[in-house]
Design a protein around this motif. Structure first.
Motif, mmCIF file in Angstrom:
data_model
loop_
_atom_site.group_PDB
_atom_site.id
_atom_site.type_symbol
_atom_site.label_atom_id
_atom_site.label_comp_id
_atom_site.label_asym_id
_atom_site.label_seq_id
_atom_site.Cartn_x
_atom_site.Cartn_y
_atom_site.Cartn_z
ATOM 1 N N PRO A 114 0.816 -1.220 0.000
ATOM 2 C CA PRO A 114 0.000 0.000 0.000
ATOM 3 C C PRO A 114 0.850 1.271 0.000
ATOM 4 O O PRO A 114 0.523 2.248 -0.660
ATOM 5 N N MET B 112 1.959 2.457 -3.476
ATOM 6 C CA MET B 112 0.891 2.648 -4.452
ATOM 7 C C MET B 112 1.091 3.921 -5.291
ATOM 8 O O MET B 112 0.988 3.893 -6.518
ATOM 9 N N ALA C 22 -4.101 -5.513 -2.613
ATOM 10 C CA ALA C 22 -3.389 -4.753 -1.573
ATOM 11 C C ALA C 22 -4.231 -4.592 -0.305
ATOM 12 O O ALA C 22 -5.415 -4.274 -0.375
ATOM 13 N N THR D 297 -6.030 -0.608 0.931
ATOM 14 C CA THR D 297 -6.099 0.404 -0.131
ATOM 15 C C THR D 297 -7.510 0.401 -0.710
ATOM 16 O O THR D 297 -7.910 -0.572 -1.365
#
Ligand SMILES: NC(=O)c1ccc[n+]([C@@H]2O[C@H](COP(=O)([O-])OP(=O)(O)OC[C@H]3O[C@@H](n4cnc5c(N)ncnc54)[C@H](O)[C@@H]3O)[C@@H](O)[C@H]2O)c1
Length: 271
Positions: free
Chosen positions: A72, A75, A96, A99
């Motif tokens: 995460p 990202m 993930a 997220t």
């Protein structure tokens, strides 16, 4: 069927670390064509290219799936690499933790079909369990494709609400680690009772494997299976008296464990 469609149209895997590898190995072993997979990862493992997977190559024009398997925290840096696939026919599937779908919609547009899922590492041997939920743009056929793909490496459950995924992460996403620790503890306890380390570990692993398979296949509930092991005033009863102690036994410990993992999943979602 999903693996055939994905073999034809392609799959892009953003991040191929522990979980990406577990899923990819499971799919390749079940017939996904290696040449249909494009892995984007700054530190790719050698086996990927050796297996015929495309590594850090140009994106295919219209892949069936864009799978997001980075941490995460990565990202923001990682998602722009998939920008060209947004608002098209490609289905985005994130694995993930923490997220939210809204974050992917911000990056790729709310018209982009997105499935948020939470698998676990036994997927590598086809025994994972994945929970999934789609955004409003995900049509029935998108959800079916994601489910079929994830079902190739284990079982799949569909969620009703996105916020359920935090508890799912606390139970089954992180769960294999709890079970591995249980094996470690059982083996160490066997050693403490005089068994050789290798023997204690063999017994602990086989016991968890056998009990897990029995629980998975039995019509009876786990509590009944437990009763079947427990002779009145026997050895199991003596052991369970410790494990089931109301204050210091396993139940409050597991409750706190899952609560902490669930809370961390929520925290990740809030940045
Ligand atoms: N490991 C698990 O048991 C598990 C289970 C369910 C879900 N997940 C989720 O899967 C995701 C990945 O976890 P993991 O355990 O595989 O982590 P990991 O650290 O093993 O893998 C992450 C991978 O991402 C790569 N990466 C880093 N920056 C990148 C970028 N900018 N572009 C592309 N790739 C990049 C890394 O090189 C690494 O290979 C996380 O979001 C995690 O929450 C993990």
């Amino acid at each position: 069927m999903a693996l055939e469609e994905v073999s034809r149209r392609g799959l892009v895997l953003l991040g191929c670390g522990r979980m990406g590898t577990a899923l990819l190995k499971g799919w390749l072993e079940r017939g996904l064509a290696p040449g249909a997979v494009t892995v984007l990862d700054p530190a790719p493992a050698d086996w990927l290219a050796e297996a015929g997977v495309r590594v850090n190559a140009a994106l295919p024009a219209d892949p069936a799936i864009a799978m997001i398997a980075v941490k995460p925290q990565m990202m923001g840096d990682a998602l722009p690499a998939l920008q060209a696939l947004g608002n098209g026919r490609t289905l985005f599937v994130s694995i993930a933790a923490g997220t939210p779908i809204a974050q992917f919609e911000e990056s790729f547009g709310s018209e982009t079909p997105i499935v948020r899922s939470m698998p676990n590492t036994p997927a590598a041997i086809g025994k994972g369990v994945t929970a999934m939920i789609g955004n409003d743009a995900a049509r029935a056929q998108d959800l079916d494709l994601a489910e079929e793909l994830l079902a190739a490496v284990g079982s799949v459950v569909r969620l009703e609400r996105e916020d359920q995924i935090d508890a799912v992460t606390g139970v089954s996403g992180s769960g294999p680690a709890y079970v591995f620790y249980m094996i470690e503890c059982l083996a160490a306890a066997g050693e403490a009772q005089g068994l050789a380390p290798d023997l204690a570990l063999e017994l602990a692993k086989a016991t968890v494997e056998g009990a897990g398979a029995l629980a998975a296949g039995a019509a009876e509930r786990p509590a009944t299976l437990r009763d079947n092991v427990t002779s009145p005033n026997g050895t199991t009863q003596a052991g369970l008296a410790v494990l089931m102690d109301e204050g210091a036994g396993l139940a409050p410990l597991i409750a706190r464990t899952v609560e902490a993992a669930t809370a961390r999943s929520k925290e990740l979602a809030n940045g």
